[in-house]
Each structure stands twice: as C-alpha cells, then as structure tokens.
Design a protein around this motif. Structure first.
Motif, PDB file in Angstrom:
ATOM      1  N   ALA A  10      42.196  45.047  45.797  1.00  0.00           N
ATOM      2  CA  ALA A  10      42.800  43.820  45.269  1.00  0.00           C
ATOM      3  C   ALA A  10      43.766  43.182  46.255  1.00  0.00           C
ATOM      4  O   ALA A  10      43.933  41.960  46.261  1.00  0.00           O
ATOM      5  N   THR A  11      44.404  43.986  47.104  1.00  0.00           N
ATOM      6  CA  THR A  11      45.383  43.436  48.044  1.00  0.00           C
ATOM      7  C   THR A  11      44.745  42.601  49.152  1.00  0.00           C
ATOM      8  O   THR A  11      45.450  41.875  49.850  1.00  0.00           O
ATOM      9  N   LEU A  12      43.434  42.682  49.314  1.00  0.00           N
ATOM     10  CA  LEU A  12      42.746  41.860  50.312  1.00  0.00           C
ATOM     11  C   LEU A  12      42.526  40.427  49.829  1.00  0.00           C
ATOM     12  O   LEU A  12      42.205  39.546  50.621  1.00  0.00           O
ATOM     13  N   HIS A  13      42.675  40.201  48.538  1.00  0.00           N
ATOM     14  CA  HIS A  13      42.372  38.902  47.933  1.00  0.00           C
ATOM     15  C   HIS A  13      43.653  38.095  47.733  1.00  0.00           C
ATOM     16  O   HIS A  13      44.724  38.648  47.486  1.00  0.00           O
ATOM     17  N   ASN A  14      43.527  36.783  47.840  1.00  0.00           N
ATOM     18  CA  ASN A  14      44.683  35.898  47.680  1.00  0.00           C
ATOM     19  C   ASN A  14      45.272  36.008  46.279  1.00  0.00           C
ATOM     20  O   ASN A  14      44.551  36.192  45.291  1.00  0.00           O
ATOM     21  N   LYS A  15      46.581  35.859  46.211  1.00  0.00           N
ATOM     22  CA  LYS A  15      47.303  35.917  44.942  1.00  0.00           C
ATOM     23  C   LYS A  15      46.742  34.907  43.953  1.00  0.00           C
ATOM     24  O   LYS A  15      46.483  33.756  44.302  1.00  0.00           O
ATOM     25  N   THR A  17      43.813  34.917  42.511  1.00  0.00           N
ATOM     26  CA  THR A  17      42.359  34.766  42.495  1.00  0.00           C
ATOM     27  C   THR A  17      41.715  35.787  41.574  1.00  0.00           C
ATOM     28  O   THR A  17      42.325  36.787  41.191  1.00  0.00           O
ATOM     29  N   VAL A  18      40.462  35.531  41.226  1.00  0.00           N
ATOM     30  CA  VAL A  18      39.705  36.460  40.383  1.00  0.00           C
ATOM     31  C   VAL A  18      39.658  37.835  41.042  1.00  0.00           C
ATOM     32  O   VAL A  18      39.862  38.860  40.393  1.00  0.00           O
ATOM     33  N   GLY A  19      39.397  37.870  42.333  1.00  0.00           N
ATOM     34  CA  GLY A  19      39.324  39.136  43.053  1.00  0.00           C
ATOM     35  C   GLY A  19      40.638  39.897  43.039  1.00  0.00           C
ATOM     36  O   GLY A  19      40.657  41.114  42.897  1.00  0.00           O
ATOM     37  N   GLN A  20      41.735  39.202  43.146  1.00  0.00           N
ATOM     38  CA  GLN A  20      43.048  39.845  43.125  1.00  0.00           C
ATOM     39  C   GLN A  20      43.353  40.393  41.730  1.00  0.00           C
ATOM     40  O   GLN A  20      44.014  41.402  41.593  1.00  0.00           O
ATOM     41  N   ARG A  21      42.831  39.742  40.695  1.00  0.00           N
ATOM     42  CA  ARG A  21      43.063  40.184  39.316  1.00  0.00           C
ATOM     43  C   ARG A  21      42.112  41.296  38.882  1.00  0.00           C
ATOM     44  O   ARG A  21      42.163  41.748  37.751  1.00  0.00           O
ATOM     45  N   GLY A  22      41.192  41.711  39.750  1.00  0.00           N
ATOM     46  CA  GLY A  22      40.287  42.805  39.417  1.00  0.00           C
ATOM     47  C   GLY A  22      38.959  42.392  38.840  1.00  0.00           C
ATOM     48  O   GLY A  22      38.259  43.195  38.234  1.00  0.00           O
ATOM     49  N   GLY A  23      38.589  41.121  39.029  1.00  0.00           N
ATOM     50  CA  GLY A  23      37.306  40.636  38.541  1.00  0.00           C
ATOM     51  C   GLY A  23      36.331  40.373  39.669  1.00  0.00           C
ATOM     52  O   GLY A  23      36.682  40.391  40.846  1.00  0.00           O
ATOM     53  N   CYS A  24      35.096  40.136  39.308  1.00  0.00           N
ATOM     54  CA  CYS A  24      34.036  39.813  40.267  1.00  0.00           C
ATOM     55  C   CYS A  24      34.127  38.326  40.602  1.00  0.00           C
ATOM     56  O   CYS A  24      33.789  37.477  39.786  1.00  0.00           O
ATOM     57  N   TRP A  26      32.429  36.830  42.917  1.00  0.00           N
ATOM     58  CA  TRP A  26      31.111  36.300  43.292  1.00  0.00           C
ATOM     59  C   TRP A  26      30.470  35.605  42.097  1.00  0.00           C
ATOM     60  O   TRP A  26      29.919  34.526  42.221  1.00  0.00           O
ATOM     61  N   HIS A  27      30.548  36.200  40.933  1.00  0.00           N
ATOM     62  CA  HIS A  27      29.962  35.609  39.731  1.00  0.00           C
ATOM     63  C   HIS A  27      30.971  34.819  38.906  1.00  0.00           C
ATOM     64  O   HIS A  27      30.587  33.940  38.147  1.00  0.00           O
ATOM     65  N   GLY A  28      32.235  35.155  39.014  1.00  0.00           N
ATOM     66  CA  GLY A  28      33.264  34.488  38.219  1.00  0.00           C
ATOM     67  C   GLY A  28      33.589  35.265  36.961  1.00  0.00           C
ATOM     68  O   GLY A  28      32.774  36.032  36.447  1.00  0.00           O
ATOM     69  N   GLU A  29      34.795  35.076  36.476  1.00  0.00           N
ATOM     70  CA  GLU A  29      35.274  35.828  35.310  1.00  0.00           C
ATOM     71  C   GLU A  29      34.450  35.593  34.048  1.00  0.00           C
ATOM     72  O   GLU A  29      34.222  36.504  33.278  1.00  0.00           O
ATOM     73  N   ARG A  30      34.008  34.390  33.846  1.00  0.00           N
ATOM     74  CA  ARG A  30      33.273  34.082  32.614  1.00  0.00           C
ATOM     75  C   ARG A  30      31.843  34.589  32.657  1.00  0.00           C
ATOM     76  O   ARG A  30      31.267  34.902  31.625  1.00  0.00           O
ATOM     77  N   ALA A  31      31.256  34.662  33.838  1.00  0.00           N
ATOM     78  CA  ALA A  31      29.854  35.055  33.971  1.00  0.00           C
ATOM     79  C   ALA A  31      29.655  36.551  34.173  1.00  0.00           C
ATOM     80  O   ALA A  31      28.554  37.048  33.990  1.00  0.00           O
ATOM     81  N   CYS A  32      30.704  37.285  34.552  1.00  0.00           N
ATOM     82  CA  CYS A  32      30.544  38.700  34.900  1.00  0.00           C
ATOM     83  C   CYS A  32      31.704  39.512  34.352  1.00  0.00           C
ATOM     84  O   CYS A  32      32.863  39.213  34.631  1.00  0.00           O
ATOM     85  N   MET A  46      37.174  35.530  51.136  1.00  0.00           N
ATOM     86  CA  MET A  46      37.098  36.886  50.598  1.00  0.00           C
ATOM     87  C   MET A  46      36.487  36.838  49.205  1.00  0.00           C
ATOM     88  O   MET A  46      36.878  36.024  48.366  1.00  0.00           O
ATOM     89  N   MET A  47      35.504  37.696  48.968  1.00  0.00           N
ATOM     90  CA  MET A  47      34.833  37.767  47.676  1.00  0.00           C
ATOM     91  C   MET A  47      34.875  39.186  47.159  1.00  0.00           C
ATOM     92  O   MET A  47      34.574  40.133  47.892  1.00  0.00           O
ATOM     93  N   ALA A  48      35.245  39.356  45.895  1.00  0.00           N
ATOM     94  CA  ALA A  48      35.128  40.647  45.211  1.00  0.00           C
ATOM     95  C   ALA A  48      33.758  40.649  44.551  1.00  0.00           C
ATOM     96  O   ALA A  48      33.353  39.654  43.954  1.00  0.00           O
TER      97      ALA A  48
END
Length: 67
Positions: A10-15, A17-24, A26-32, A46-48
C-alpha cells in the motif's frame, strides 16, 4: 515502457488512491471486491492488482521486470 511488478504494498500507492486503501485499482472499487496481490509500475502509473488483474496487466503490457 516495461512494467515492474512488486508484491502488493500500500505504501507504493499515492495517498487516497484505491491501491493505497487496499483495493484493486486495475478494476476499481465498485467493479472488484478482491484484495490486491501485486503492485505494478505501468505507463499509467502505479496499479494495485488482484490475481485476475495481474493476468490482464501482463497480457496488455507484457511480462514484468522484477521489482
């Protein structure tokens, strides 16, 4: 541009962002609802990615370099 794959961090992702919050991101919070397993440096930033997202990213950009 080559992509770089890291174990999800999570620390690699910008504050805020979905990736920083622990979500995917690439697909987005609503889709994945899957947890990300990798963090990728891509031409789009950067993409989670969940396991399904990992395959899609690598299909799109090619095999990653180790991160």
């Amino acid at each position: 541009m080559a992509i770089v794959k890291h174990a999800y961090d999570a620390t690699l992702h910008n504050k805020g962002t979905v990736g920083q919050r622990g979500g995917c991101s690439w697909h987005g919070e609503r889709a994945c609802r899957e947890q990300p397993t990798s963090s990728y440096e891509t031409p789009n930033g950067m993409m989670a990615a969940c396991p399904r997202g990992e395959r899609q990213i690598e299909d799109l950009y090619g095999p990653p370099a180790a991160g």
